[in-house]
Design an enzyme around this catalytic site. Structure first.
Site, PDB file in Angstrom:
ATOM      1  N   ASP A  33       0.711  -1.188  -0.108  1.00 57.69           N
ATOM      2  CA  ASP A  33       0.030   0.110   0.011  1.00 57.69           C
ATOM      3  C   ASP A  33       0.903   1.173   0.287  1.00 57.69           C
ATOM      4  O   ASP A  33       1.222   1.520   1.021  1.00 57.69           O
ATOM      5  CB  ASP A  33      -0.776  -0.021   1.258  1.00 57.69           C
ATOM      6  CG  ASP A  33      -1.924   1.177   1.401  1.00 57.69           C
ATOM      7  OD1 ASP A  33      -2.184   1.598   2.491  1.00 57.69           O
ATOM      8  OD2 ASP A  33      -2.024   1.689   0.287  1.00 57.69           O
ATOM      9  N   ASP A 214      -1.566   5.787  -5.309  1.00 62.76           N
ATOM     10  CA  ASP A 214      -1.946   5.080  -4.193  1.00 62.76           C
ATOM     11  C   ASP A 214      -2.273   3.510  -4.591  1.00 62.76           C
ATOM     12  O   ASP A 214      -3.358   3.182  -5.050  1.00 62.76           O
ATOM     13  CB  ASP A 214      -3.009   5.495  -3.218  1.00 62.76           C
ATOM     14  CG  ASP A 214      -3.299   4.803  -2.296  1.00 62.76           C
ATOM     15  OD1 ASP A 214      -4.237   5.011  -1.407  1.00 62.76           O
ATOM     16  OD2 ASP A 214      -2.613   3.553  -1.891  1.00 62.76           O
TER      17      ASP A 214
END
Ligand SMILES: CC[C@H](C)[C@H](NC(=O)C[C@H](O)[C@H](CC1CCCCC1)NC(=O)CCNC(=O)[C@H](Cc1ccccc1)NC(=O)N1CCC(N)CC1)C(=O)NCc1cnc(C)nc1N
Length: 329
Positions: A33, A214
């Site tokens: 992440d 992201d």
């Protein structure tokens, strides 16, 4: 050191991408992440009622407890977890961090408990937003970057099939053309950058502005002007209160979307904007491009954009001059 790890879609909608990671002596499947900076795992310290069918990290067996250290994280989608901290060996592909902060969950929100595809997260944003107290800890990348052939990692995610995360090197067999670089603003702890002009079907649909890259966000969240201009080209589309976003007939033809970043134009193939039917068997589909009002106003280039591109998270110019590299796969 350098090396590559396989990144597999967690489901048929490419909701997230999961990689095998060895923490201590156990291999877990973790979500990489770039939108957060905690490496946390389900563990033997997680209550049995919350362990579900997850693989577990056993800190007592292999780690060194950082006595009195705690962590507590909340994500954009309202999910969260918290717990205690060990220092232990973490191996990703052939890359090893000998003393990585491994954050063992003592509680995790229901979405994590029931999501059997994911045993935790590897945060790859900047260590400035790591949540460990009383002393903030470094991300895996920050721990290994000085030992990598080059201080960089690349995300090579694909639609509906396995890709890779590569640490420490560029692999020219994984992209076409040249890599376009753009400066990163990491003042908020994210891989922030500026995206420019967009077009759909040769028509200008406005400029994007500040955004973050992201891998931990599934969809592409953009300023409402850009989004409404896109769906104006999709017959039968509407912004649905019922489903909390843009929907369209699953049979609709979705145009490609183009955006200028670092002086180069990148394209998201139209079909990638069909996220999934709003419910199983429905002929109404939910869009994978949505307004950034859904992400608290942040423009987020999530997996819908990232898959199909070669994205380099790069600190070769020094940790005070991070940059993003982008190329077509
Ligand atoms: C240190 C905190 C850290 C920086 C934190 N960072 C983030 O939230 C961004 C980060 O990339 C997280 C990482 C996620 C967290 C959930 C588990 C998977 C990874 N991304 C998000 O929260 C973006 C929104 N969520 C998503 O995009 C999730 C990801 C997911 C995928 C598969 C399974 C489960 C979840 N996708 C879905 O829920 N989907 C189902 C719905 C469908 N429409 C899209 C796909 C933050 O900003 N927190 C501050 C924060 C707190 N509270 C709120 C309300 N907003 C906040 N931004």
């Amino acid at each position: 050191q350098q090396g590559s790890v396989t990144a597999s879609p967690s489901d048929s909608m490419d909701d997230s991408y999961i990689c095998p990671v060895t923490t201590g002596s156990n291999t877990l499947h973790l979500d990489f992440d770039t939108g957060s900076s905690d490496l946390w795992v389900f563990s033997t310290d997680t209550p049995a009622s919350e362990q579900g069918s997850h693989s577990l990290y056993n800190g007592e067996a292999t780690g060194k407890l950082l006595s009195g250290y705690t962590w507590d994280i909340t994500y954009e989608d309202g999910s969260g977890s918290k717990g205690i901290v060990y220092s232990d060996k973490v191996v990703i592909g052939p890359v090893t961090a000998t003393s990585q902060a491994v954050e063992a969950a003592t509680s995790a929100s229901s979405g994590f408990v029931s999501d059997t595809s994911t045993d935790g997260l590897v945060g790859l944003a900047f260590s400035s937003i790591n949540t460990v107290e009383p002393q903030q800890q470094l991300t895996f990348f920050d721990n290994v970057k000085s030992s990598l052939a080059s201080p960089l990692f690349a995300a090579v995610l694909k639609h509906g099939k396995a890709g890779t995360y590569d640490f420490g090197y560029l692999d020219s067999s994984k992209y076409t053309g040249s890599i376009a670089y753009t400066a990163v603003d990491n003042s908020q702890g994210f891989w922030g950058f500026t995206a420019g002009a967009t077009t759909v079907g040769g028509k200008s649909t406005g400029s994007v502005g500040a955004a973050i890259m992201d891998t931990g966000t599934t969809l592409l969240y953009l300023p409402s002007k850009v989004v409404s201009a896109y769906y104006a080209q999709v017959k039968g589309s509407s912004n649905s209160n019922t489903y909390g976003g843009y929907i369209f007939p699953c049979s609709a033809t979705l145009p490609d979307w183009n955006v200028s970043i670092g002086g180069t134009t990148f394209t998201v193939t139209g079909s990638y904007f069909n996220y999934s039917p709003v419910s199983s068997g429905s002929s109404t589909c939910y869009g994978a491009m949505q307004p950034n009002s859904q992400t608290g106003g942040s423009t987020v280039f999530g997996d819908t954009f990232i898959k199909g591109h070669y994205i380099v998270f790069d600190q070769t110019q020094g940790s005070n001059s991070p940059r993003l590299g982008l190329a077509k796969q």
